[in-house]
Design a protein around this motif. Structure first.
Motif, PDB file in Angstrom:
ATOM      1  N   ASP A 120      -5.823   4.215   4.413  1.00 11.94           N
ATOM      2  CA  ASP A 120      -6.379   2.866   4.299  1.00 11.94           C
ATOM      3  C   ASP A 120      -7.846   2.991   3.928  1.00 11.94           C
ATOM      4  OD1 ASP A 120      -7.420   0.164   4.893  1.00 11.94           O
ATOM      5  OD2 ASP A 120      -5.474  -0.147   5.848  1.00 11.94           O
TER       6      ASP A 120
ATOM      7  N   GLU B 110      -1.948   1.360   3.063  1.00 18.93           N
ATOM      8  CA  GLU B 110      -2.343   0.006   2.677  1.00 18.93           C
ATOM      9  C   GLU B 110      -1.963  -0.218   1.214  1.00 18.93           C
ATOM     10  OE1 GLU B 110      -3.711  -3.569   1.875  1.00 18.93           O
ATOM     11  OE2 GLU B 110      -3.719  -2.805   3.931  1.00 18.93           O
ATOM     12  N   LEU B 111      -1.465  -1.413   0.916  1.00 16.70           N
ATOM     13  CA  LEU B 111      -1.044  -1.723  -0.453  1.00 16.70           C
ATOM     14  C   LEU B 111      -2.224  -1.757  -1.415  1.00 16.70           C
ATOM     15  CD1 LEU B 111       1.285  -2.583  -2.351  1.00 16.70           C
ATOM     16  CD2 LEU B 111       0.789  -4.952  -1.719  1.00 16.70           C
ATOM     17  N   LYS B 112      -3.342  -2.327  -0.957  1.00 16.27           N
ATOM     18  CA  LYS B 112      -4.517  -2.458  -1.823  1.00 16.27           C
ATOM     19  C   LYS B 112      -5.560  -1.422  -1.426  1.00 16.27           C
ATOM     20  CE  LYS B 112      -3.845  -7.411  -2.633  1.00 16.27           C
ATOM     21  NZ  LYS B 112      -4.417  -8.771  -2.488  1.00 16.27           N
TER      22      LYS B 112
ATOM     23  N   ASP C 287      -3.771   1.459  -6.517  1.00 16.55           N
ATOM     24  CA  ASP C 287      -2.965   0.447  -5.841  1.00 16.55           C
ATOM     25  C   ASP C 287      -1.726   1.088  -5.226  1.00 16.55           C
ATOM     26  OD1 ASP C 287      -0.720   0.506  -7.674  1.00 16.55           O
ATOM     27  OD2 ASP C 287      -1.879  -0.716  -9.054  1.00 16.55           O
TER      28      ASP C 287
ATOM     29  N   THR D 160       0.942  -4.619   3.898  1.00 16.11           N
ATOM     30  CA  THR D 160       0.522  -5.605   2.906  1.00 16.11           C
ATOM     31  C   THR D 160       0.012  -6.875   3.567  1.00 16.11           C
ATOM     32  OG1 THR D 160       1.265  -6.920   1.009  1.00 16.11           O
ATOM     33  CG2 THR D 160       2.867  -6.538   2.739  1.00 16.11           C
ATOM     34  N   ASP D 161      -0.945  -7.521   2.919  1.00 14.85           N
ATOM     35  CA  ASP D 161      -1.459  -8.792   3.418  1.00 14.85           C
ATOM     36  C   ASP D 161      -0.401  -9.878   3.263  1.00 14.85           C
ATOM     37  OD1 ASP D 161      -3.995  -7.832   4.083  1.00 14.85           O
ATOM     38  OD2 ASP D 161      -4.688  -8.041   2.012  1.00 14.85           O
TER      39      ASP D 161
ATOM     40  N   ASP E 219       1.354 -11.346  -0.165  1.00 15.27           N
ATOM     41  CA  ASP E 219       1.439 -10.372  -1.254  1.00 15.27           C
ATOM     42  C   ASP E 219       2.777  -9.641  -1.215  1.00 15.27           C
ATOM     43  OD1 ASP E 219       0.547  -9.165  -3.514  1.00 15.27           O
ATOM     44  OD2 ASP E 219      -0.708  -7.687  -2.510  1.00 15.27           O
TER      45      ASP E 219
ATOM     46  N   THR F  33       4.364  -8.014  -4.518  1.00 10.38           N
ATOM     47  CA  THR F  33       3.835  -6.706  -4.900  1.00 10.38           C
ATOM     48  C   THR F  33       4.401  -5.619  -4.000  1.00 10.38           C
ATOM     49  OG1 THR F  33       1.775  -7.749  -5.614  1.00 10.38           O
ATOM     50  CG2 THR F  33       1.740  -5.371  -5.328  1.00 10.38           C
TER      51      THR F  33
END
Length: 214
Positions: A13, A57-59, A64, A85-86, A89, A92
């Protein structure tokens, strides 16, 4: 579930606080935890170290989540990936699962749900025999992929600038670590991990007709 102390979870992350929060939650499982903020460093460690699960973490700032999953499946296809993921989202995250991630979980994280998902993945995903405790070196990983590509020891020696004898020693060490005794078993092992694609009407041994015997 009784968690064996040899289980190792990587957490990736870009935010230190998030890493600490996830690590603190997983501490109750009794697993070894290694945290990363740099995707590149994480991928390097995956090549050479045992890992039963990667939580990411996705982002990420430099890569990415989808790109990360694709890279993980290239260097360590046996390692399951759990994407964080948030909320909102999800599309994605679904793409990341299609790219090879094991599952995804939405933030804000609920500790009980995170623990349940992690326990489930650790229970159902087993690494290949021998590999968990004896990870391949970078050179062995490279030779494995070249062998799968049908390269002979002489061709590999020319590509890597090593002697044929050195390549053969690496091949022998690699096969011992993976618990295989012949080239056919090595190919089947690679097929099972997704390192090579085999058409449905083709036997695994047919993928390397031109490869020399191990």
């Amino acid at each position: 579930m009784t968690n064996a102390p040899e289980q190792h979870v990587f957490i990736l992350d870009g935010e230190l606080e998030a890493l600490q929060a996830v690590g603190k939650t997983l501490a109750s499982l009794g697993v070894e935890i290694t945290c990363f903020v740099d995707p590149g460093r994480c991928l390097e460690r995956l090549r050479a170290e045992k890992c039963n699960l990667l939580i990411a973490e996705l982002k990420l700032p430099e890569m990415d989540g989808i790109e990360l999953v694709i890279n993980v499946k290239r260097v360590a296809p046996w390692v399951p990936v759990l994407i964080l993921t948030d909320y909102g989202d999800v599309p994605t995250a679904v793409k990341a699962v299609k790219a090879g991630a094991e599952d995804f979980i939405e933030k804000p994280l609920v500790e009980e749900e995170l623990l349940r998902r992690v326990k489930s993945i650790l229970q159902t995903n087993a690494a290949p025999n021998g590999y968990v405790d004896k990870p391949l070196t970078w050179t062995e990983n490279t030779i494995l992929r070249l062998v799968i590509d049908g390269r002979s020891s002489r061709e590999i020696s020319e590509l890597l600038g090593r002697s044929v004898r050195t390549i053969e020693v690496h091949r022998a060490n690699m096969m011992e670590k993976l618990g295989v005794n012949n080239l056919l078993d090595l190919i089947k092992w690679a097929v099972a991990l997704g390192l090579v694609d085999v058409p449905a009407n083709q036997e695994p041994g047919e993928t390397m007709r031109n490869a020399e015997p191990a």
